[in-house]
Motif scaffolding. Structure first.
Motif, mmCIF file in Angstrom:
data_model
loop_
_atom_site.group_PDB
_atom_site.id
_atom_site.type_symbol
_atom_site.label_atom_id
_atom_site.label_comp_id
_atom_site.label_asym_id
_atom_site.label_seq_id
_atom_site.Cartn_x
_atom_site.Cartn_y
_atom_site.Cartn_z
ATOM 1 N N ASP A 139 0.839 -1.211 0.000
ATOM 2 C CA ASP A 139 0.000 0.000 0.000
ATOM 3 C C ASP A 139 0.866 1.250 0.000
ATOM 4 O OD1 ASP A 139 -2.765 1.230 2.078
ATOM 5 O OD2 ASP A 139 -2.366 1.357 -0.079
ATOM 6 N N HIS A 319 6.744 3.398 6.301
ATOM 7 C CA HIS A 319 6.995 2.305 7.245
ATOM 8 C C HIS A 319 8.457 1.909 7.143
ATOM 9 C CE1 HIS A 319 2.788 1.762 8.185
ATOM 10 N NE2 HIS A 319 2.502 1.758 6.896
ATOM 11 N N ARG A 344 5.894 -3.577 6.451
ATOM 12 C CA ARG A 344 4.445 -3.342 6.531
ATOM 13 C C ARG A 344 3.763 -4.646 6.171
ATOM 14 N NH1 ARG A 344 0.161 -3.325 3.712
ATOM 15 N NH2 ARG A 344 -1.648 -2.078 4.351
ATOM 16 N N ASN A 381 5.215 -3.102 11.397
ATOM 17 C CA ASN A 381 3.868 -2.532 11.332
ATOM 18 C C ASN A 381 2.838 -3.582 10.892
ATOM 19 O OD1 ASN A 381 1.917 -0.142 11.002
ATOM 20 N ND2 ASN A 381 1.795 -1.166 9.039
ATOM 21 N N GLU A 382 1.813 -3.804 11.773
ATOM 22 C CA GLU A 382 0.704 -4.711 11.446
ATOM 23 C C GLU A 382 1.197 -6.081 10.975
ATOM 24 O OE1 GLU A 382 -2.172 -2.909 8.851
ATOM 25 O OE2 GLU A 382 -2.819 -1.535 10.413
ATOM 26 N N ASN A 432 -3.424 0.881 15.446
ATOM 27 C CA ASN A 432 -3.975 1.386 14.182
ATOM 28 C C ASN A 432 -5.467 1.065 14.197
ATOM 29 O OD1 ASN A 432 -1.331 1.889 13.549
ATOM 30 N ND2 ASN A 432 -1.141 0.268 12.006
ATOM 31 N N TYR A 434 -9.451 2.267 12.403
ATOM 32 C CA TYR A 434 -10.107 3.084 11.371
ATOM 33 C C TYR A 434 -11.620 3.120 11.589
ATOM 34 C CZ TYR A 434 -5.669 3.524 8.986
ATOM 35 O OH TYR A 434 -4.378 3.845 8.684
ATOM 36 N N TYR A 438 -13.053 1.750 7.880
ATOM 37 C CA TYR A 438 -13.182 0.305 7.642
ATOM 38 C C TYR A 438 -14.219 -0.303 8.579
ATOM 39 C CZ TYR A 438 -8.782 0.666 5.088
ATOM 40 O OH TYR A 438 -7.801 1.022 4.216
ATOM 41 N N GLU A 476 -2.319 5.092 13.898
ATOM 42 C CA GLU A 476 -2.968 5.325 12.600
ATOM 43 C C GLU A 476 -4.477 5.420 12.772
ATOM 44 O OE1 GLU A 476 -2.035 2.719 9.369
ATOM 45 O OE2 GLU A 476 0.027 2.465 10.042
ATOM 46 N N TRP A 521 -3.414 8.909 9.744
ATOM 47 C CA TRP A 521 -3.048 8.262 8.481
ATOM 48 C C TRP A 521 -3.826 8.952 7.379
ATOM 49 C CZ3 TRP A 521 0.757 4.950 7.313
ATOM 50 C CH2 TRP A 521 0.833 4.599 5.959
ATOM 51 N N ARG A 536 -8.035 0.978 -4.025
ATOM 52 C CA ARG A 536 -7.330 2.262 -3.957
ATOM 53 C C ARG A 536 -7.600 3.040 -5.235
ATOM 54 N NH1 ARG A 536 -7.226 0.790 0.549
ATOM 55 N NH2 ARG A 536 -5.489 0.612 2.030
ATOM 56 N N ASN A 541 -3.110 5.652 -2.317
ATOM 57 C CA ASN A 541 -3.718 5.645 -0.980
ATOM 58 C C ASN A 541 -4.173 7.076 -0.744
ATOM 59 O OD1 ASN A 541 -3.951 6.126 1.917
ATOM 60 N ND2 ASN A 541 -3.274 3.986 2.102
ATOM 61 N N LYS A 543 -5.793 8.688 1.682
ATOM 62 C CA LYS A 543 -6.141 9.151 3.035
ATOM 63 C C LYS A 543 -5.326 10.379 3.444
ATOM 64 C CE LYS A 543 -7.690 4.581 4.537
ATOM 65 N NZ LYS A 543 -7.065 3.754 3.454
HETATM 66 C C1 ADA Z 1 -2.777 0.138 7.638
HETATM 67 C C2 ADA Z 1 -1.304 0.298 7.228
HETATM 68 C C3 ADA Z 1 -1.045 1.539 6.415
HETATM 69 C C4 ADA Z 1 -2.154 1.773 5.379
HETATM 70 C C5 ADA Z 1 -3.486 1.912 6.114
HETATM 71 C C6 ADA Z 1 -4.658 2.110 5.136
HETATM 72 O O1 ADA Z 1 -2.993 0.650 8.909
HETATM 73 O O2 ADA Z 1 -0.450 0.324 8.344
HETATM 74 O O3 ADA Z 1 0.191 1.342 5.730
HETATM 75 O O4 ADA Z 1 -2.193 0.693 4.497
HETATM 76 O O5 ADA Z 1 -3.735 0.685 6.797
HETATM 77 O O6 ADA Z 1 -4.628 3.112 4.416
HETATM 78 O O7 ADA Z 1 -5.531 1.265 5.121
#
Ligand code: ADA
Length: 572
Positions: A139, A319, A344, A381-382, A432, A434, A438, A476, A521, A536, A541, A543
Motif C-alpha cells: 500500500d 513504514h 508493513r 507494522n501490522e 492502528n 479506522y 473500515y 494510525e 493516516w 485504492r 492511498n 487518506k
Molecule cells: C494500515 C497500514 C497503512 C495503510 C493503512 C490504510 O494501517 O499500516 O500502511 O495501508 O492501513 O490506508 O488502510
C-alpha cells in the motif's frame, strides 16, 4: 550532500550526485548476464527511474555507471543514502559489494584502489520475489534507482566510521556517553590518537591500537556539560567532531550533531526532559508525484512546514527509515519522530525475511542514532503479533533494537486488537484503528470513543498480558478522500466525509487522558502498487490530508483547528 550539515573538515569528500550513464535491462540487446558495454542514456542521481518518461511502471534491473578517481595515499569509501532496492557494486568490472533495501544508508570501503580513474557500476533492481521480503506489492510504491544522495570519500588507513553520542542528565548536569568506531582497512596493526572537539572544548582520548583489518570501538563520556536542552520549541543542536591523529598530524575527522534530551516512559505518559508530552501529527510516506521517493530537500522542508502549519509536533516515518536530511530538518525545526525499520504486513514465512529485517533494523539505528528528534524506535507494522510463531520474530527484532540503543522506548503499530500477544515486549502500545472508515461505516464516528474505552479497559487489565499501565499512541486512524470530490451526502471518498471522521477521531484521541499521542493516516496521498488498485482509487492511498501535490483537502482546516486546541490545552 548526505546531510544538511558538513560532516568533514579534514577528510576529502565529493558528491557523486549528477548525471550517471544508464541502461535498463529491457534496452539491452545482447542479454544481461554481463555488465553493459554500452549505455543508451544518462540519468540524474538521486532520482527514481519511474520518473523517466516511458519508465513509469518499469519493474526490473538497470545499470548505472560513473567514473571515480582513487588517491595515492588513501582508499575510496562510497556512502549511499539509499539505493532502491537491491544493489550490486562493481569496480572496474569486479563485484565488490551488495546491499538490500531502499531505505537504509550504507557504505563500501574499496581498499587499495590506486590513484587512477576507475569505473564504478551499480546493478540495481526494484523487482519483488524470492530475494525480497520487505519490498513487495504494497500500500505504497517501491521505486527503482539511486534514490538518495551518494558520496565518494578518500579515507586514510584508519578512519572514523561512526560516532554514537547519547545525552544523559544526572543531578541537573548533562553528559554525553560516546562510542566512536574506528576502522583499520590495512593489513597492519596501527596506533592512532583520538581527540573530541565539543562546544569549544577539546578532549584527548589518547592513543589506541587498531588491529589490521578490524574495527575498534572506543567509549568515553563528556561530563558536566554547560549546554541548553533540545526540545521542539527550542531545538538547540551541538556539533561533535572526532579527529584522528597519526604521528601528531590530523589525518581524519567526522562531525555529527546532538541535542540534549531524555525520553522516558512513566506510567501511561511519555516524559520528555522530565515533562509529560502529547504527540500530535502524521504518518508520512516518502512519496511525491514528480520525484517518487527521491524527494528533494526543498520538498521535504515544505512537507514539514505544512505539518507545522497544521500545528503538528510529531511525524511517524511509516513504514521505513527516512532520508537523513529529513531527520536533520526534524532536529532543526523541532519535531518528535517515530522512526521504524522497513516492514508493513511483512511475510514472516518469506525465506529472506529474518536476515533482511534484522539487517535493516540494525542499519537504521547505527546510522540514525544521534538524531534528538527520534523519540521512539518502531518496527513490524501490522505484522503477526497475534501468534506464538510471530512473537518469536517480534522478540528478536525488539531485542536487537534494545541492544543497539537502550536509550529510547520501543513500540510497534498493531491492528491485532485483543488478539495481540506481544504487548509485554514494548514500552509504548500503539494501535492502528479506522473506526468510521473500515469499521462501523455509517455510525462509525460515534463508536470511536466507546471502542477506545473498551480497548483501554482491556489493555490495563491482566487480559492484555503485559500491556497494562503503558502509554498508548494512536499510530494510525483516518479516512480516504479524493481531492476535489465534494459530496454533501457525506458519501465515502468525499472530502466532507473525511473531514467529519478526522474531526471526530481527533476530538477523542487528542483529548483522552490515557492517549499519549496521535498520528493521522496520512499526511499526503501516495502511490501504491497495482495489486492494490481495486481498493485504492487512482492506484493511490487517498487518506492524505493533502493530496500528492500537497493541495489541502477540506480536512486540512479541521486538523489544524483540532491540533491547535490540543496544543493550547496541553500547554496548560
Ligand atoms: C494500515 C497500514 C497503512 C495503510 C493503512 C490504510 O494501517 O499500516 O500502511 O495501508 O492501513 O490506508 O488502510
Amino acid at each position: 550532500m548526505l546531510r544538511t550539515f558538513k560532516q568533514h573538515q579534514i577528510r576529502p569528500t565529493e558528491s557523486l550526485d549528477g548525471r550517471w550513464d544508464f541502461i535498463a535491462a529491457r534496452d539491452r540487446k545482447s542479454g544481461t548476464d554481463s555488465l553493459p558495454r554500452k549505455y543508451n542514456r544518462t540519468i540524474h542521481v538521486p532520482s527514481v527511474w519511474e520518473k523517466l518518461p516511458g519508465f513509469e511502471t518499469y519493474r526490473g534491473k538497470a545499470w548505472f555507471r560513473k567514473r571515480i578517481s582513487g588517491h595515492p595515499k588513501r582508499t575510496v569509501r562510497l556512502v549511499f543514502g539509499g539505493v532502491a532496492h537491491q544493489a550490486t557494486v562493481f569496480i572496474d568490472g569486479k563485484e565488490c559489494g551488495r546491499h538490500y533495501d531502499a531505505y537504509s544508508m550504507w557504505d563500501l570501503v574499496l581498499p587499495n584502489l590506486n590513484d587512477k580513474h576507475h569505473s564504478l557500476v551499480l546493478e540495481v533492481s526494484n523487482q519483488f520475489g524470492s530475494d525480497s521480503a520487505l519490498h513487495k506489492e504494497n500500500d505504497y510504491y517501491s521505486y527503482g534507482g539511486i534514490s538518495r544522495p551518494t558520496e565518494i570519500q578518500w579515507v586514510p588507513e584508519v578512519f572514523i566510521e561512526r560516532i554514537h553520542a547519547v545525552p544523559k542528565i544526572a543531578a541537573n548536569k548533562w553528559k554525553l556517553s560516546i562510542k566512536i568506531r574506528l576502522q583499520n582497512w590495512t593489513r597492519q596493526d596501527l596506533s592512532r590518537k583520538l581527540v573530541i572537539n565539543f562546544n569549544n572544548e577539546q578532549w584527548e582520548i589518547g592513543n589506541n591500537l587498531i588491529k589490521a583489518g578490524q574495527s575498534l570501538e572506543i567509549e568515553t563520556s563528556l561530563d558536566a556539560l554547560k549546554v541548553k536542552p533540545w526540545n521542539v520549541k527550542n531545538p538547540f543542536l551541538y556539533n561533535i567532531q572526532a579527529v584522528l591523529y597519526a604521528d601528531e598530524q590530523p589525518v581524519d575527522d567526522l562531525i555529527d550533531r546532538v541535542g540534549f534530551r531524555e525520553v522516558k516512559v512513566k506510567g501511561r505518559n511519555l516524559l520528555f526532559n522530565g515533562k509529560t508530552i502529547r504527540l500530535r501529527g502524521f504518518n508520512r510516506h516518502e512519496d511525491h508525484p514528480n520525484f517518487g521517493n527521491a524527494i528533494p530537500l526543498e520538498a521535504m522542508a515544505n512537507d514539514l512546514e505544512i505539518m507545522r502549519d497544521m500545528n503538528a509536533n510529531f511525524v511517524r516515518t511509516s513504514h521505513y527509515p527516512n532520508d537523513q536530511r529529513f531527520l536533520d530538518m526534524c532536529d532543526e525545526m523541532g519535531f518528535y519522530v517515530w522512526e521504524e525499520s522497513h516492514a508493513r504486513q511483512a511475510p514472516f514465512e518469506h525465506p529472506r525475511f529474518r536476515e533482511q529485517i534484522l539487517a535493516v533494523t540494525s542499519e537504521m539505528i547505527d546510522w540514525h542514532m544521534n538524531h534528538p528528534s527520534i523519540i521512539t524506535w518502531g518496527c513490524l507494522n501490522e505484522c503477526e503479533s497475534n501468534t506464538a510463531k510471530g512473537k518469536k520474530y517480534f522478540r528478536d527484532v525488539i531485542n536487537l533494537i534494545r541492544k543497539s540503543d537502550p536509550s529510547r522506548p520501543v513500540t510497534f503499530a498493531s491492528n491485532k486488537r485483543k488478539d495481540d500477544m506481544c504487548l509485554d515486549l514494548v514500552d509504548i502500545v500503539s494501535w492502528n484503528r479506522y473506526d468510521g472508515w473500515y469499521d462501523h461505516y455509517g455510525n462509525g464516528i460515534q463508536s470511536i470513543g466507546p471502542e477506545l474505552d473498551e480497548m483501554l479497559k482491556w489493555l490495563h487489565s491482566p487480559k492484555s498480558k503485559g500491556g497494562s499501565g503503558k502509554p498508548v499512541i494512536m499510530s494510525e486512524f483516518g479516512a480516504g478522500a479524493i481531492y476535489g470530490f465534494r459530496c454533501k451526502n457525506y458519501d465515502k471518498w468525499g472530502e466532507e466525509f473525511q473531514a467529519k471522521v478526522l474531526d471526530a477521531a481527533l476530538e477523542v484521541y487528542l483529548n483522552h487522558k490515557d492517549i499519549a499521542g496521535a498520528a493521522i493516516w496520512q499526511f499526503c496521498d501516495c502511490r501504491v502498487t497495482p495489486q492494490w488498485s481495486m481498493s485504492r482509487p487512482r492506484t493511490m492511498n487517498n487518506k492524505g490530508i493533502v493530496d500528492e501535490y500537497r493541495r489541502p483537502k477540506l480536512a486540512y482546516d479541521v486538523v489544524k483547528e483540532q491540533m491547535k486546541k490540543a496544543e493550547l490545552k496541553h500547554k496548560k
